[in-house]
Design a protein around this motif. Sequence first.
Motif, PDB file in Angstrom:
ATOM      1  N   SER A 158       3.340  -5.569  -7.515  1.00  0.00           N
ATOM      2  CA  SER A 158       2.485  -5.241  -9.292  1.00  0.00           C
ATOM      3  C   SER A 158       2.665  -6.693  -9.953  1.00  0.00           C
ATOM      4  O   SER A 158       1.856  -6.598 -11.010  1.00  0.00           O
ATOM      5  CB  SER A 158       2.932  -4.149 -10.071  1.00  0.00           C
TER       6      SER A 158
ATOM      7  N   HIS B  16       3.980  -2.644   1.964  1.00  0.00           N
ATOM      8  CA  HIS B  16       4.655  -0.984   2.392  1.00  0.00           C
ATOM      9  C   HIS B  16       6.191  -1.862   1.695  1.00  0.00           C
ATOM     10  O   HIS B  16       6.975  -2.437   1.992  1.00  0.00           O
ATOM     11  CB  HIS B  16       4.652  -0.180   2.139  1.00  0.00           C
TER      12      HIS B  16
ATOM     13  N   ASP C 159       6.785  -2.069  -3.561  1.00  0.00           N
ATOM     14  CA  ASP C 159       5.636  -1.605  -4.936  1.00  0.00           C
ATOM     15  C   ASP C 159       5.586  -2.948  -6.375  1.00  0.00           C
ATOM     16  O   ASP C 159       4.939  -2.903  -7.285  1.00  0.00           O
ATOM     17  CB  ASP C 159       5.594  -0.287  -4.800  1.00  0.00           C
TER      18      ASP C 159
END
Length: 314
Positions: free
Chosen positions: A70, A63, A66
Amino acid sequence: MSQSNNYALPAPLLALLSQYLQEHVTPTVEIDPSQLAYRWVGGRTGHLQPLSVNLFLSLDDLHGIDTQKSKLVQNTRQFLKGYPANHVLMTGTRGAGKSSLIRALLQAYHKEGLRIIEIARDDLQMLDKIRTAINELPVDCTCRYIVYCDDLAFNGQDESYRTLKSVLDGALDSEQDKLLVYATSNRRRLLPQMMKDNLDIYNGQTDEVNPYETIDETVSLSDRFGLSLSFHPMDQQTYLQIVQHYIALELQRMSAHTDHDMEVNAEDGSLSNKIRIDALRWASERGGRSGRVAYQFSRYWSGKTQLAIEDRKS
């Protein structure tokens, strides 16, 4: 009258020659596509050691990163599909998840042919041998290899980075479809940039005819990674969210009921105020917030909690 052609070397010289060859000749590198991960061990005369990898860490467990995740996933998927993809350099704050992303990629895509070869900075001269071994795999082999170098950085006297430069971009056969280099570093430029280098230029104290070429040399290595991902310190809210996620995972592994003594809300898994305070204190004592620090706190909390349960039973 025949002449003797006995040119045998003396035994001591043969022993020295044998020792030299053992120390300087690299054994043939062999790769088994069914093996998920290797690590190069033994320096110049070493070998690829198969690794028994733990695939418990998933991409969903990471977390606060992101955007970086990605981009890395997209690049890796392109690579696995045989489409053009880039070598990757991940830089930034320590403990932000750079190395964890590599492990999570293997967990997510090993069934699609992803394989990892870990190599230390000091063994980068073995990259050509590894690349040759990958190129010699059967034509129908669908595996693709990420050569992973953790904590990559060089000093001003280290010349091994030139091998890496050649593999990344520069050698005639540097373009290939079955090998990419993913590296992590806390240093964005990989090679040190000294203030004195600039001062020497401005004050005319350098003996070089073209002193700016020295500065170009220090940045040329990082420029050869097509994709550069930066990792930054995280805010408090993100840190606590990661703590909450890892504690939830620890509770699943513990297979225990959440109750008031465990200080976790059974309905939504939210943290009690005491855990929040403890987690923030833990980060403060370690000099900053990061995914690694959050994971370490969750293990501390899990171990302390399980020990307390055992003590109550006894």
